[in-house]
Design an enzyme around this catalytic site. Sequence first.
Site, short mmCIF file in Angstrom:
data_model
loop_
_atom_site.label_atom_id
_atom_site.label_comp_id
_atom_site.label_asym_id
_atom_site.label_seq_id
_atom_site.Cartn_x
_atom_site.Cartn_y
_atom_site.Cartn_z
N ARG A 33 0.70 -0.63 -0.12
CA ARG A 33 -0.22 -0.01 0.42
C ARG A 33 0.73 1.11 -0.08
O ARG A 33 1.00 2.34 -0.29
CB ARG A 33 -1.10 0.05 1.02
CG ARG A 33 -0.44 0.20 2.70
CD ARG A 33 -1.15 0.07 3.42
NE ARG A 33 -0.42 -0.18 4.85
CZ ARG A 33 -1.35 0.21 5.85
NH1 ARG A 33 -2.38 0.23 5.84
NH2 ARG A 33 -0.93 0.27 7.28
N ASP B 171 -3.75 -0.51 -2.54
CA ASP B 171 -4.41 -0.81 -0.77
C ASP B 171 -5.89 -1.28 -0.84
O ASP B 171 -6.40 -1.23 -1.44
CB ASP B 171 -4.30 0.89 -0.54
CG ASP B 171 -5.48 1.17 0.95
OD1 ASP B 171 -5.25 0.28 1.79
OD2 ASP B 171 -5.20 1.79 1.46
N TYR C 284 -8.83 -7.82 15.41
CA TYR C 284 -7.78 -8.66 14.85
C TYR C 284 -9.02 -10.33 14.15
O TYR C 284 -8.67 -10.83 13.30
CB TYR C 284 -6.26 -8.89 15.79
CG TYR C 284 -5.67 -9.49 14.69
CD1 TYR C 284 -5.02 -8.72 13.68
CD2 TYR C 284 -5.27 -10.85 14.46
CE1 TYR C 284 -4.53 -9.91 12.47
CE2 TYR C 284 -4.54 -11.39 14.00
CZ TYR C 284 -3.49 -11.31 12.60
OH TYR C 284 -3.04 -11.66 11.91
#
Length: 282
Positions: free
Chosen positions: A39, A65, A199
């Site tokens: 990215r 990205d 996460y």
Amino acid sequence: MSWWSEETTAVVTGANKGIGFEVVKKLLKLGLTVVLTARNAENGSIAFDSLRRAGFQNVHFFCLDVSDPSSIAAFVSWFRLKVGVLDILVNNAAVSFNAVGENSIREPETIIKTNYYGAKLLTEALLPLFRRSVSVGRILNISSRLGALNKLRNPNLRQTLENEKLTCEQIDATVTQFLEDVSRGTYEKNGWPENWSDYAVSKMALNAYSRVLARRYDGKNLSVNCFCPGFTRTSMTGGQGTHTAEEAAATIAMLVLLPPEKLTSGKFFMCVEEPNKIISRL
């Protein structure tokens, strides 16, 4: 004898450093053509230049990205014109804002958008470009055991994601519910994973999507699996870990280059203690 050649093309996301970079280097050493994406244009260019200086000619770089749909669209257009066909996709790009030993929620939308939606949107955009007529396309999503369903303490959520007829719409709804619970401050009492919650949910969704995709392409020359590299020494772990990024990359390369007769789909592979020993689960 290997089934691949210089014409075999792989895309590796998040590949300017760490595991992703080592996967690119390993596949180049084995003779494939590899597209490195990152990215950050400057960091990606530095990684790309280092590989070219090392003598690897069959490497390309594109600034991608995965959290930005317009960036994905630009990449796919470039890939279609520059390369044309795809054999291997390694969805490695991911973010986390927790250090080892921490357990807070920071920017959960960014984590979900990158780790789950990013991989999903890129995969869906690249599916028409897979070369499946003469070989088996391979997708490997780099995941985590933190995303295992046994981390869910809410039985209703777990039942939804365990359903053999699970749909992408149900996965998206589950992720949306998590983000809503976070915004209300109720995610802990509603039974979401306790450790690295945002996460963990992003990887849980990625695992679920991989199973749905594997079912969709069952018998259609496309293998879709997940792999947890374990506690690897990278920037995400602050340099801590039981093994190196290079060791994790060797296992990833082995998985995506299995001979067609040994390929499976819809599996979750993970390292156990020694990085070259792996086990798989449905």
